[in-house]
Design a protein around this motif. Structure first.
Motif, PDB file in Angstrom:
ATOM      1  N   ARG A   1      -1.283  -8.835  -8.419  1.00 49.19           N
ATOM      2  CA  ARG A   1      -2.983  -8.735  -7.815  1.00 49.19           C
ATOM      3  C   ARG A   1      -3.307  -9.916  -6.852  1.00 49.19           C
ATOM      4  N   ARG A   2      -2.936 -11.004  -7.350  1.00 48.18           N
ATOM      5  CA  ARG A   2      -3.296 -12.332  -6.622  1.00 48.18           C
ATOM      6  C   ARG A   2      -2.405 -12.065  -5.104  1.00 48.18           C
ATOM      7  N   ALA A   3      -1.274 -11.910  -5.014  1.00 53.59           N
ATOM      8  CA  ALA A   3      -0.506 -11.379  -3.815  1.00 53.59           C
ATOM      9  C   ALA A   3      -1.378 -10.396  -2.871  1.00 53.59           C
ATOM     10  N   ALA A   4      -1.600  -9.263  -3.652  1.00 60.64           N
ATOM     11  CA  ALA A   4      -2.286  -8.396  -2.929  1.00 60.64           C
ATOM     12  C   ALA A   4      -3.679  -8.378  -2.137  1.00 60.64           C
ATOM     13  N   ALA A   5      -4.105  -9.325  -3.157  1.00 61.38           N
ATOM     14  CA  ALA A   5      -5.563 -10.054  -2.442  1.00 61.38           C
ATOM     15  C   ALA A   5      -5.322 -10.733  -1.394  1.00 61.38           C
ATOM     16  N   MET A   6      -4.393 -11.645  -1.272  1.00 61.67           N
ATOM     17  CA  MET A   6      -4.160 -12.608  -0.333  1.00 61.67           C
ATOM     18  C   MET A   6      -4.012 -11.745   1.041  1.00 61.67           C
ATOM     19  N   VAL A   7      -3.429 -10.508   1.002  1.00 64.13           N
ATOM     20  CA  VAL A   7      -3.151  -9.913   2.233  1.00 64.13           C
ATOM     21  C   VAL A   7      -4.139  -8.773   2.205  1.00 64.13           C
ATOM     22  N   GLU A   8      -5.093  -8.671   1.466  1.00 66.40           N
ATOM     23  CA  GLU A   8      -6.258  -7.817   1.876  1.00 66.40           C
ATOM     24  C   GLU A   8      -5.706  -6.234   1.378  1.00 66.40           C
ATOM     25  N   LEU A   9      -4.936  -5.978   0.346  1.00 68.20           N
ATOM     26  CA  LEU A   9      -4.466  -4.625  -0.052  1.00 68.20           C
ATOM     27  C   LEU A   9      -5.011  -4.352  -1.471  1.00 68.20           C
ATOM     28  N   ASP A  10      -6.208  -5.006  -1.902  1.00 62.93           N
ATOM     29  CA  ASP A  10      -6.329  -4.710  -3.365  1.00 62.93           C
ATOM     30  C   ASP A  10      -6.709  -3.048  -3.438  1.00 62.93           C
ATOM     31  N   ASP A  11      -7.141  -2.370  -2.463  1.00 61.72           N
ATOM     32  CA  ASP A  11      -7.645  -1.130  -2.668  1.00 61.72           C
ATOM     33  C   ASP A  11      -6.603  -0.161  -2.315  1.00 61.72           C
ATOM     34  N   PHE A  12      -5.037  -0.625  -2.023  1.00 66.35           N
ATOM     35  CA  PHE A  12      -4.265   0.259  -1.786  1.00 66.35           C
ATOM     36  C   PHE A  12      -2.999   0.249  -2.617  1.00 66.35           C
ATOM     37  N   LEU A  13      -3.383  -0.477  -3.775  1.00 60.73           N
ATOM     38  CA  LEU A  13      -2.125  -0.466  -4.986  1.00 60.73           C
ATOM     39  C   LEU A  13      -1.303   0.757  -5.096  1.00 60.73           C
ATOM     40  N   HIS A  14      -2.394   1.656  -5.576  1.00 61.96           N
ATOM     41  CA  HIS A  14      -1.733   3.133  -5.981  1.00 61.96           C
ATOM     42  C   HIS A  14      -1.433   4.097  -4.742  1.00 61.96           C
TER      43      HIS A  14
ATOM     44  N   PRO B   1       4.265   3.935   0.591  1.00 60.59           N
ATOM     45  CA  PRO B   1       4.114   3.640   1.751  1.00 60.59           C
ATOM     46  C   PRO B   1       4.001   4.394   3.032  1.00 60.59           C
ATOM     47  N   ALA B   2       4.248   5.766   2.664  1.00 62.01           N
ATOM     48  CA  ALA B   2       4.176   6.695   3.514  1.00 62.01           C
ATOM     49  C   ALA B   2       2.342   6.991   3.869  1.00 62.01           C
ATOM     50  N   GLU B   3       1.672   6.667   3.010  1.00 60.47           N
ATOM     51  CA  GLU B   3       0.227   6.707   3.144  1.00 60.47           C
ATOM     52  C   GLU B   3      -0.466   5.469   3.985  1.00 60.47           C
ATOM     53  N   LEU B   4       0.476   4.512   4.181  1.00 59.05           N
ATOM     54  CA  LEU B   4      -0.035   3.358   4.985  1.00 59.05           C
ATOM     55  C   LEU B   4       0.174   3.268   6.344  1.00 59.05           C
ATOM     56  N   SER B   5      -0.670   2.527   7.060  1.00 59.05           N
ATOM     57  CA  SER B   5      -0.514   2.292   8.415  1.00 59.05           C
ATOM     58  C   SER B   5       0.798   1.206   8.550  1.00 59.05           C
ATOM     59  N   GLY B   6       1.336   1.087   9.899  1.00 54.67           N
ATOM     60  CA  GLY B   6       2.368   0.128  10.166  1.00 54.67           C
ATOM     61  C   GLY B   6       1.780  -1.418   9.571  1.00 54.67           C
ATOM     62  N   GLY B   7       0.602  -1.858   9.924  1.00 57.80           N
ATOM     63  CA  GLY B   7       0.168  -3.193   9.490  1.00 57.80           C
ATOM     64  C   GLY B   7       0.037  -3.121   8.122  1.00 57.80           C
ATOM     65  N   GLN B   8      -0.451  -2.148   7.371  1.00 59.10           N
ATOM     66  CA  GLN B   8      -0.557  -2.206   5.718  1.00 59.10           C
ATOM     67  C   GLN B   8       0.871  -2.302   5.139  1.00 59.10           C
ATOM     68  N   ARG B   9       1.847  -1.712   5.663  1.00 66.60           N
ATOM     69  CA  ARG B   9       3.138  -1.620   5.397  1.00 66.60           C
ATOM     70  C   ARG B   9       3.633  -3.237   5.261  1.00 66.60           C
TER      71      ARG B   9
END
Length: 152
Positions: free
Chosen positions: A115-128, A131-139
């Motif tokens: 959760r700390r690493a995800a927060a650092m890259v602003e992915l908190d809301d995408f943890l569930h 990868p196919a459901e993400l944009s290239g930048g999110q990946r």
């Protein structure tokens, strides 16, 4: 983190020179970008630091210790590649968590670190999401969080 020093490193394959007499010091906690045209030695330099390529000449010093002869696993270096290499069958949380499982980090640390690493890259809301459901930048940010979570 640790200081990294490259002292007169070179990489040759026969008569082809990939990197020649390169010197660089990256101080502890410094952010560095290698930028240049294709074929100038950026990736080769990073692969030598990580231990994925042998140094033909020179020394790589990490935190005051010469690491030329250490295996990649013993250098504790994390890299993020242009092709993110995410596991499509795992959600973002599990993709970020994977290095902790492989390195046998105690499970009671996993959730906090992920959760700390995800927060650092602003992915908190995408943890569930997968990868196919993400944009290239999110990946790309998932791959970055996967490197960060290891605390190399």
């Amino acid at each position: 983190m640790a200081e990294i020093q490259l002292r007169n490193i070179s990489k040759r394959w026969g008569s082809f020179i990939g990197v020649e007499n390169f010197n660089l010091t990256i101080t502890d906690r410094e952010f560095l970008v290698l930028l240049g045209p294709s074929g100038c030695g950026k990736t080769t330099t990073m692969r030598m630091i990580a231990g994925l390529e042998e140094v033909t000449e020179g020394d790589i010093i990490i935190d005051g210790k010469r690491v030329n002869d250490l295996d990649p696993k013993d250098r504790d270096v994390a890299m993020v590649f242009q092709s993110y290499a995410l596991y499509p069958n795992m959600n973002v949380y599990e993709n970020i968590r994977f290095p902790l499982k492989v390195r046998r980090i105690p499970e009671d640390e996993h959730d906090t670190r992920v959760r700390r690493a995800a927060a650092m890259v602003e992915l908190d809301d995408f943890l569930h999401r997968r990868p196919a459901e993400l944009s290239g930048g999110q990946r790309q940010r998932v791959a970055l969080a996967r490197a960060i979570v290891r605390e190399p």
